[in-house]
Design an enzyme around this catalytic site. Structure first.
Site, PDB file in Angstrom:
ATOM      1  N   HIS A 257       0.826  -1.203   0.000  1.00 21.36           N
ATOM      2  CA  HIS A 257       0.000   0.000   0.000  1.00 21.36           C
ATOM      3  C   HIS A 257       0.862   1.255   0.000  1.00 21.36           C
ATOM      4  O   HIS A 257       2.048   1.222   0.333  1.00 21.36           O
ATOM      5  CB  HIS A 257      -0.916   0.026   1.231  1.00 21.36           C
ATOM      6  CG  HIS A 257      -0.177   0.149   2.531  1.00 21.36           C
ATOM      7  ND1 HIS A 257       0.514  -0.904   3.095  1.00 21.36           N
ATOM      8  CD2 HIS A 257      -0.008   1.196   3.388  1.00 21.36           C
ATOM      9  CE1 HIS A 257       1.073  -0.520   4.236  1.00 21.36           C
ATOM     10  NE2 HIS A 257       0.778   0.764   4.427  1.00 21.36           N
TER      11      HIS A 257
ATOM     12  N   ASP B 278       0.527   5.169   1.766  1.00 14.50           N
ATOM     13  CA  ASP B 278      -0.192   5.692   2.924  1.00 14.50           C
ATOM     14  C   ASP B 278      -1.336   6.631   2.517  1.00 14.50           C
ATOM     15  O   ASP B 278      -1.133   7.609   1.783  1.00 14.50           O
ATOM     16  CB  ASP B 278       0.765   6.435   3.850  1.00 14.50           C
ATOM     17  CG  ASP B 278       1.652   5.493   4.641  1.00 14.50           C
ATOM     18  OD1 ASP B 278       1.252   4.340   4.862  1.00 14.50           O
ATOM     19  OD2 ASP B 278       2.763   5.913   5.034  1.00 14.50           O
TER      20      ASP B 278
ATOM     21  N   HIS C  61       4.683   0.159   0.276  1.00 10.92           N
ATOM     22  CA  HIS C  61       5.446  -0.565   1.293  1.00 10.92           C
ATOM     23  C   HIS C  61       4.598  -1.659   1.924  1.00 10.92           C
ATOM     24  O   HIS C  61       3.371  -1.688   1.791  1.00 10.92           O
ATOM     25  CB  HIS C  61       6.003   0.379   2.358  1.00 10.92           C
ATOM     26  CG  HIS C  61       4.986   1.237   3.033  1.00 10.92           C
ATOM     27  ND1 HIS C  61       4.441   2.369   2.449  1.00 10.92           N
ATOM     28  CD2 HIS C  61       4.402   1.143   4.261  1.00 10.92           C
ATOM     29  CE1 HIS C  61       3.583   2.926   3.278  1.00 10.92           C
ATOM     30  NE2 HIS C  61       3.532   2.201   4.380  1.00 10.92           N
TER      31      HIS C  61
ATOM     32  N   ARG D 131       5.627   7.294  13.830  1.00  6.92           N
ATOM     33  CA  ARG D 131       5.587   7.759  12.445  1.00  6.92           C
ATOM     34  C   ARG D 131       5.085   9.196  12.373  1.00  6.92           C
ATOM     35  O   ARG D 131       4.139   9.578  13.063  1.00  6.92           O
ATOM     36  CB  ARG D 131       4.669   6.862  11.604  1.00  6.92           C
ATOM     37  CG  ARG D 131       4.650   7.224  10.121  1.00  6.92           C
ATOM     38  CD  ARG D 131       3.696   6.327   9.357  1.00  6.92           C
ATOM     39  NE  ARG D 131       2.308   6.613   9.689  1.00  6.92           N
ATOM     40  CZ  ARG D 131       1.290   5.808   9.384  1.00  6.92           C
ATOM     41  NH1 ARG D 131       1.512   4.665   8.774  1.00  6.92           N
ATOM     42  NH2 ARG D 131       0.059   6.153   9.714  1.00  6.92           N
TER      43      ARG D 131
END
Length: 295
Positions: A93, A95, A246, A260
């Protein structure tokens, strides 16, 4: 002196010669930005920094992008997992492509790691596009896809996370993006569909979707397009979300805690709206009234 050490021939580089806990000067910032455009994902080892330093480093490359599924209001999104299978990260995917303006980049830092497992892979979606047959590239250049957060949120709810699906759907209705995204800084074409968010190709019949969409989803799987990172505590990965996907390997049962920060590109460089060939956006997609029949 900042140096880049390629991890593979096609994507990823380790970066040395920089302390992320200290402010960068203009030359260092430009070097890292140029390295990101070239390698698509950068790995900084032994960066034992605070959340505040993490955010300060990220903001030297853009403004904070708050993820819709994190209601804390903090730019630092904490991923704290011991049973990650099926939560969504273990699927290729990009983000938050279900947003009208998905984040330009993400900066992920390892805080606590399991003894074994928990690697992350990234894939070069320029190469995924380039690998398609010329006729399929021409078709994709004209296609649009619907991106929806429902699949991601449903997975999280199924794993026990408390979220109001209806409220999130109301706040984040489905959006349409070109299937081929042209990078605003490199000018290169990247395949821009992923299994986590894309529900269908606009204007194609159900049967046509069933034939074409899995083929496009699976283009990411070629190992020649990928790099794999074995994390260490203090490692920070910084990736360009526009030409990459990723995958977080869900092969661990011990605690894995990651912090993150996601960012938008400075508006003078990129307004964040995915653009396809000839500058088209999701607003240029065909009206459903003019779409092909559904079978």
């Amino acid at each position: 002196m900042i140096e880049f050490h390629p991890m593979t021939r096609n994507i990823g580089a380790e970066v040395s010669g920089v302390d992320l806990g200290k402010p960068l000067d203009a030359e260092q910032t430009q070097q890292i930005r140029d390295g990101l455009l070239k390698h698509m994902v950068l790995f900084f080892r032994d960066q034992h920094i605070s959340d505040e330093e993490h955010v300060a480093f990220a903001k030297q490359f853009g403004t904070a992008n708050l993820p819709p599924m994190d209601t804390s209001g903090s730019p630092v999104h904490v991923l704290d997992q011991t049973d990650p299978q099926g939560e969504g990260g273990d699927q290729w995917h990009s983000d938050n492509t279900f947003m009208t303006t998905p984040p330009m980049g993400s900066l992920l830092r390892a805080v606590i790691l399991p003894e074994v497992g928990g690697d992350t892979l990234w894939a070069n979606m320029y190469m995924a596009y380039d690998s398609l047959a010329p006729w399929l590239q021409r078709l994709c250049d004209e296609l649009y896809a619907e991106h929806d957060l429902t699949m991601s949120v449903t997975k999280a709810i199924d794993k026990g996370h408390h979220m109001d699906l209806r409220a999130m759907q109301d706040k984040n209705p489905p959006v349409t993006h070109p299937v081929v995204r042209v990078h605003p800084e490199t000018g290169r074409k990247a395949l821009y569909v992923n299994r986590s968010s894309v529900t269908r190709l606009i204007g194609l019949s159900r049967r046509e979707n069933e034939a074409i969409l899995p083929l496009l989803f699976d283009a990411v799987r070629d190992p020649q397009f990928q790099v794999r990172l074995k994390w260490r505590v203090g490692t920070l990965a910084f990736w360009d979300n526009r030409p990459t996907q990723h995958y977080a390997v869900a092969d661990y049962t011990q605690r894995r805690k990651m912090h993150r920060v996601t960012i938008n590109c400075p508006a003078e460089i990129d307004n964040g709206v995915p653009k396809g060939p000839n500058g088209v956006t999701g607003e240029d997609a065909p009206a459903e009234a003019n779409a092909a029949r559904y079978l």
